[in-house]
Design an enzyme around this catalytic site. Sequence first.
Site, short mmCIF file in Angstrom:
data_model
loop_
_atom_site.label_atom_id
_atom_site.label_comp_id
_atom_site.label_asym_id
_atom_site.label_seq_id
_atom_site.Cartn_x
_atom_site.Cartn_y
_atom_site.Cartn_z
N ILE A 449 0.86 -1.19 0.00
CA ILE A 449 0.00 0.00 0.00
C ILE A 449 0.89 1.24 0.00
CG2 ILE A 449 -1.78 1.28 1.25
CD1 ILE A 449 -2.69 -1.36 2.46
N ILE A 450 0.72 2.11 -1.00
CA ILE A 450 1.49 3.35 -1.11
C ILE A 450 0.65 4.49 -0.56
CG2 ILE A 450 2.76 4.86 -2.67
CD1 ILE A 450 3.87 2.05 -2.44
N ASP A 451 1.20 5.25 0.36
CA ASP A 451 0.40 6.25 1.07
C ASP A 451 0.46 7.63 0.45
OD1 ASP A 451 2.97 6.95 1.66
OD2 ASP A 451 2.62 7.34 3.78
N LYS A 452 1.11 7.80 -0.68
CA LYS A 452 1.23 9.14 -1.26
C LYS A 452 1.17 9.04 -2.79
CE LYS A 452 4.09 13.31 -0.95
NZ LYS A 452 4.36 13.55 -2.36
#
Length: 533
Positions: A449-452
């Site tokens: 999961i990439i938060d940006k």
Amino acid sequence: MNVRRDPVCGMSVDESRAAARAEHRGKAYFFCSLHCKEAFLKNPRLYLEPRPPTSLPARPTASNPARGMYTCPMHPEIVKTGPGPCPKCGMALEPLEPQIDAKEDPELHYMTLRFWICLGLTVPLFVLSMSGMTSASLWTVWTQFALATPVVLWGAKPFLERAWASLRHRSPNMFTLIAMGVGVAYVYSVVATLFPRFFPASFHDPHGHVPIYFESAAVIVTLVLLGQVLELRARYRTSGAVRSLLTLVPNAARLILKGEETDVPIEQIRPGDRLRIRPGERIPIDGIVEGGHSSIDESMITGEPIPVEKSAGDRVIGGTLNAVGALIVRAERTGEQTVLAQIVRWVGEAQRSRAPIQKLADAVAGYFVPAVIGTATLTFVLWVGFGPEPRWIYAMVTAVSVLLIACPCALGLATPMSIMVGTGRGATAGVLVKEAVALERLAQIDTLIIDKTGTLTEGKPRLASLFAVKSVNEDELLRLAGSLEQASEHPLAAAVIQEAKSRKLSLSSVTQFEATAGKGVRGLVDGKWVVVG
């Protein structure tokens, strides 16, 4: 990696990755950016001739307590001043603090030399042994003795020294087994060659010779040398990834003090100092902008290829690249306190950290080595007590067999090398592994999961799509925008120009070009005012 110094900003530049190159009076100079090259070509004497002495007082250089300290790659708890062998395993100690000017590892050089020489001696020895002529004549026995002796006595010298160090410090490891297996096989073969009558008739072949194991000793030494060369080479390349991070920081900064400006070594900058950051220079410290306006390329930290506009009150990070404007920056964190220095420290600590599987391997090795030695000793005792005559000869041969079978060193070397190569390869790709346990757990991950948004990019902008109103031709719109952007240095301008060239559009010259920071550009193209923003 051949590192040069940018004569304009003083930054360390790798020749193979230099942004620009120029020649002056037959000598090549390398630059971190096109801005530095243009400044140099305008007035080379300004950057090449010695500068007059300044009236600024001398400043002490900040000391780094970790510099000059060395640690063992197999035993990180061992930390000593200066290079040398590890007291536990005998391996060469490595610098605790990465060094930008580090040359090729001398241990790698000597291990590589030993490997190739031993390989040249082992191959004919192995062929001779496997050809069936081992006991056919006396000359084959003595030829094997002549080929194996330099391999064991010279090629295996590092392993013998490490084994002796492990025994002296009561810390047996894989090198203990290697030395014992090789040593016993060689000594047994020498005794069988020089004194064959010591062995019973049942040991002799039809030619009257006793079987020998010179090829086993030589092959083990050569294979272990190959493993050492591969490990040392991987370790050196891994440390090169850390050294490449260090090259992002210039070795000099423009200090403003008492109304005067002078270039000083980066080690002399203190928190609170005011620095001038010129166009095209990398920022040497973490600080706050006090004056000026510019855009900073922070892709090395954020992954974002678009420069960030900076003005008074904004924070800047050491190692990031200043674009076209000039800034006055007040230093907040210097030296080992900067973000980049902490990144380098994290990578180094991750390479030396112990993963759970590595601790398990160390624990198994700690029990495995004494168990093998105990088994060989027990085998020898049982054969002496209950074996047929001549009991001592049979006992020695069976004990040697146990030691030779248990000789592999992969258990103690494979895990540390995999941790080191994994963290180093990640650092090269921009992925920081803070602890080895994280690298081990990564194998179990099935969802990321990439938060940006925008962090995962190609590293530079690209024109993905173009929409024109009905009254404007799409190619004509792109041609006008590309013609205007030729005068701009913005990364988005480069993307527009690249797309125009890929469509083979003919770009025109621009006049009355104007750029407004943070807004866009305008100019006259083919008699038309064009605005891009």
